[in-house]
Design a protein around this motif. Sequence first.
Motif, PDB file in Angstrom:
ATOM      1  N   PHE A  27       0.855  -1.186   0.000  1.00 22.29           N
ATOM      2  CA  PHE A  27       0.000   0.000   0.000  1.00 22.29           C
ATOM      3  C   PHE A  27       0.889   1.233   0.000  1.00 22.29           C
ATOM      4  N   GLN A  28       0.296   2.360  -0.345  1.00 24.45           N
ATOM      5  CA  GLN A  28       0.990   3.642  -0.151  1.00 24.45           C
ATOM      6  C   GLN A  28       0.124   4.559   0.715  1.00 24.45           C
ATOM      7  N   CYS A  29      -0.955   5.096   0.127  1.00 22.95           N
ATOM      8  CA  CYS A  29      -1.831   5.880   1.012  1.00 22.95           C
ATOM      9  C   CYS A  29      -2.613   4.945   1.926  1.00 22.95           C
ATOM     10  N   GLY A  30      -2.811   3.717   1.480  1.00 20.37           N
ATOM     11  CA  GLY A  30      -3.457   2.704   2.305  1.00 20.37           C
ATOM     12  C   GLY A  30      -4.976   2.715   2.239  1.00 20.37           C
ATOM     13  N   CYS A  53      -7.012   1.907  -0.125  1.00 15.81           N
ATOM     14  CA  CYS A  53      -7.613   0.737  -0.786  1.00 15.81           C
ATOM     15  C   CYS A  53      -7.361  -0.544  -0.009  1.00 15.81           C
ATOM     16  N   CYS A  92      -6.495   0.159  -7.019  1.00 19.63           N
ATOM     17  CA  CYS A  92      -5.496   0.908  -6.247  1.00 19.63           C
ATOM     18  C   CYS A  92      -4.914   1.959  -7.183  1.00 19.63           C
ATOM     19  N   ARG A  93      -4.952   3.206  -6.777  1.00 17.42           N
ATOM     20  CA  ARG A  93      -4.445   4.277  -7.642  1.00 17.42           C
ATOM     21  C   ARG A  93      -2.974   4.582  -7.355  1.00 17.42           C
ATOM     22  N   CYS A  94      -2.444   4.035  -6.241  1.00 20.08           N
ATOM     23  CA  CYS A  94      -1.097   4.446  -5.825  1.00 20.08           C
ATOM     24  C   CYS A  94       0.020   3.497  -6.239  1.00 20.08           C
ATOM     25  N   THR A  95      -0.210   2.203  -6.121  1.00 18.46           N
ATOM     26  CA  THR A  95       0.934   1.280  -6.091  1.00 18.46           C
ATOM     27  C   THR A  95       1.336   0.710  -7.440  1.00 18.46           C
ATOM     28  N   LEU A 109      -8.166   7.860  -4.325  1.00 16.81           N
ATOM     29  CA  LEU A 109      -9.313   7.029  -3.939  1.00 16.81           C
ATOM     30  C   LEU A 109     -10.140   7.696  -2.832  1.00 16.81           C
TER      31      LEU A 109
HETATM   32  S1  FES Z   1      -2.574   2.588  -1.654  1.00 14.40           S
HETATM   33 FE1  FES Z   1      -3.592   4.417  -2.231  1.00 14.40          FE
HETATM   34  S2  FES Z   1      -5.244   3.641  -3.392  1.00 14.40           S
HETATM   35 FE2  FES Z   1      -4.089   1.872  -2.983  1.00 14.40          FE
END
Ligand code: FES
Length: 904
Positions: free
Chosen positions: A94-97, A99, A129-132, A346
């Motif tokens: 995860f990044q922002c977490g 999702c 997931c928009r980040c990873t 997200l």
């Molecule tokens: S970790 Fe940010 S949307 Fe998946």
Amino acid sequence: MSNYDINGRLYSAEPKPGQCLRTFLRDLEVFGVKKGCDAGDCGACTVWLDGKPFHSCLVPAFRGEGRKITTVEGLSKNGELHPIQKAFHDAQAFQCGYCAAGMMMTTASESFDDHRKDDLPHALKGNICRCTGYRSIVDALHGKTNIEEDVAGNALGASIPNPHTDAILTGQARYTMDIAMPNMLHLKVLRSPHAHARLKSIDKSKALAIPGVVAVYSWEDVPRRLYSTALHEDHLVDPDDTYMLDNVARFVGQRLVAVVAETEAAAEAGVRAVQIDYEILPAVFDPVAAMEPGAPLLHDKDVVTQSGNLFCTLQGEIGDVARGFKDADAVHEHTYSTSRVQHVHLETHGSIAYKGEDNRWHVRTSSQGPFAVLKKLAYLTGVPAREIHVFTERVGGGFGGKQEMVSEDLPLFATMKLGGRPVKWEWTREEEFIGATTRHQMTTRVKLGARKDGTLTAMEVHVVSNTGAYGNHGSETLAAAMASPIAAYRCDNKKGIGRVVYTNMTPGGGFRGYGASQTTFAIECAMDDLARLLELDPVELRRKNVVRPGDNVESIWQEPGDASFGSHGIDECLDIVERELKKGNGVAKPAGEDWLEGSGSALAMLECGPPTEHRSSAEIKLLPDGTYHLACGTSEFGNGISTAIKQIAASILGVRSSDVSLTNADTDRSPYDTGTFASTGTVVAGKATHITAEAMRDDILDFAARHTGIDRDQCRLDNDAVICGDRRILLKELHHAGAKVNHRFTVGRRAYLSPRSIAFNVQGVRLAVHKVTGEIRILHSVHAADIGRPINPMQCRGQLDGAVSMGYGWALIENMVHDEGGHMVNAQLRNCRVPAFADTPHTDIFFANTVDTIGPLGAKSQGECAINPVAPAVSNALANATGVRYAHLPFTPDRLFAALAARK
Ligand code: FES
Ligand code: FES
């Protein structure tokens, strides 16, 4: 009352009529259940009903009665993480977490068996997931460990886990909307259905008559002060062209009336009941048409423009471009254009404002720049800044979309009017598409001249940027568009003219890559086209012309800039990508003559940070227990900055990263930071942390020398102690000794962003394209990044993975479609898609072996630039495969088919 078994606990509650399970669970303060869309498209709300995963936004709440409901909070047992939580922990999936809860509820269920694991594109089709870029999620599902141990003295360059990992993975982390407050009011807005209209009259009576509605505000009720929603250190770089609420609508989706009510449902009903009598005005959507004489004017004389709808022009020339083209053996000229896309973080925008027990105004928000928000709120409301507190909790993604003040002002205004009651405004996904900002659509004409050997003799770039109805970020994105992508190449003669134009479209804004993405696309496509004309290898052409240490790093302006080389890794990046594409990865193109195969690459250069002022401060305290506390204003929204700055401090102080606690992005509790955008996290907040940690080290050693009477040279830090000569004094003892003489062990330092170092990214793509259907398959994706020394390699790789994935989305999938009236016709995630797992190719990521002499501890910026070379690399590979230049994003199958058919 009905009974609901949620995570093994019985709740007696009655859902509201028509309520879905997602909002019902959140009403019960089960906040691990998230919202990305409320339409079944993102999976952030996934929960189990009797062990089977469902999108809870699609399930009527009453269907949960009599069934075992499990959310992410119920996964761990007796304090032990569930195996899938452990896997997500070890892989840092995860990044922002935001999702992660939904991802884990999908993949931890019994139905997610080995068979499904072998078909992840299908099995994960319901979770976005928009980040990873999904790689770390695959790692988790395959049991891979990406983390390293947090060892005292070894923090620099270690893949230390995110400090909030357990909270995120157990559903305990609190995002912006994850709070229940007594007496909470809800705010909703009526958005314009027209692209251009004057509000002749507003009838609020029916709305005010709805039970639960407490206030309805329109333009007559709010302060009439022009401002810009863009967040920058210097507010003068953006035009003051926006009112909190206005009597003129300039794009479909502009907020016009705010309704505040006891419940969201009442607020929504109030919005539907407001009646506005509109005078429809002529609209213009195309920026070229908007510059024509007689075009409908967006703004009246209150807003300063260069002329008519032309907001501003940036231009310059170095050398003699006409002469440069005369000296050329070959000249290539073509027009390239990029599309308008949305960030799709997200977590949607949202804020909660209230009056605190301290009689001050508090704004809890999802922002990349709380300090800049504070300044704007003080200006708009006329309340002194010291009486306002802006802070973030965990933020679910940003990508530049939260470098904008769009959700904070109305809740603050409402709470000020309504006796300080908390007022919450949470945006829907549709509002994100029509009411938030987008990447600026730009059309770029590029003309390049070169000698036979490939030496560039002239570059000329013309840009038209469609800023939409408001000019937030308009001039700055254009400045970025006219900077690094042109400065990336040494050439004596360069010229550029860029124009930013108002139209009746959704406003543009900051978006990862920030204007440079658009012209990188154009210039990198043009470089390949020029190479073809000269019958040279495109990589060789880049190698020959790319800027090097000793060169003036200059675009089209004569004035000296502050960009300079603290390291130079572009050659290595080009070598890596060329080598890897040549070596291949064993993935063959699909069988059949209808599949064509091609390869291409592109480079991108980034000046690490914006040219305008950017600053950050840090404070470090030695605590009584001998650990440290770091306070820094920078925002964490999945960019990993909180992990990185803890590591920077820990590496200077010789302790574990976990020995440094952190407070950030809080205007009361952390020192000033301009905002976390424009690739400034590591290089500005990181630099502030670096020099503050050095000052703390010096403070401790100075005090220890005085305290022991031993020479300062004989003193050094040793994890939780200081060694002076042959004495080892624990830091907690030293703190105690300091307290006795009023020595506080507290230091603060500030960092400014100048000079700016230079980073590079290179993307390579091999793909197959079906000449009948236009389908594209990415066969091999390689990315090399010159980001200096990675503070946390795992996190850096994750940022690059995410940026490259977003680049593929921009190139191939994402497409905001508007009708002739300016209405977005696909404002849902299922219709305006972003890359799902199945759309995201695996990318091999490499780092150039550079250590920067300007950035903190050798690091450079890395969160943004990786997106920039992806779309041109795809276009270059398509041109290589088909012989056709695809010059307009996105490369959807219908466009490919049309271009191939036209070629025939
Ligand atoms: S970790 Fe940010 S949307 Fe998946
Ligand atoms: S919020 Fe339920 S699927 Fe997106």
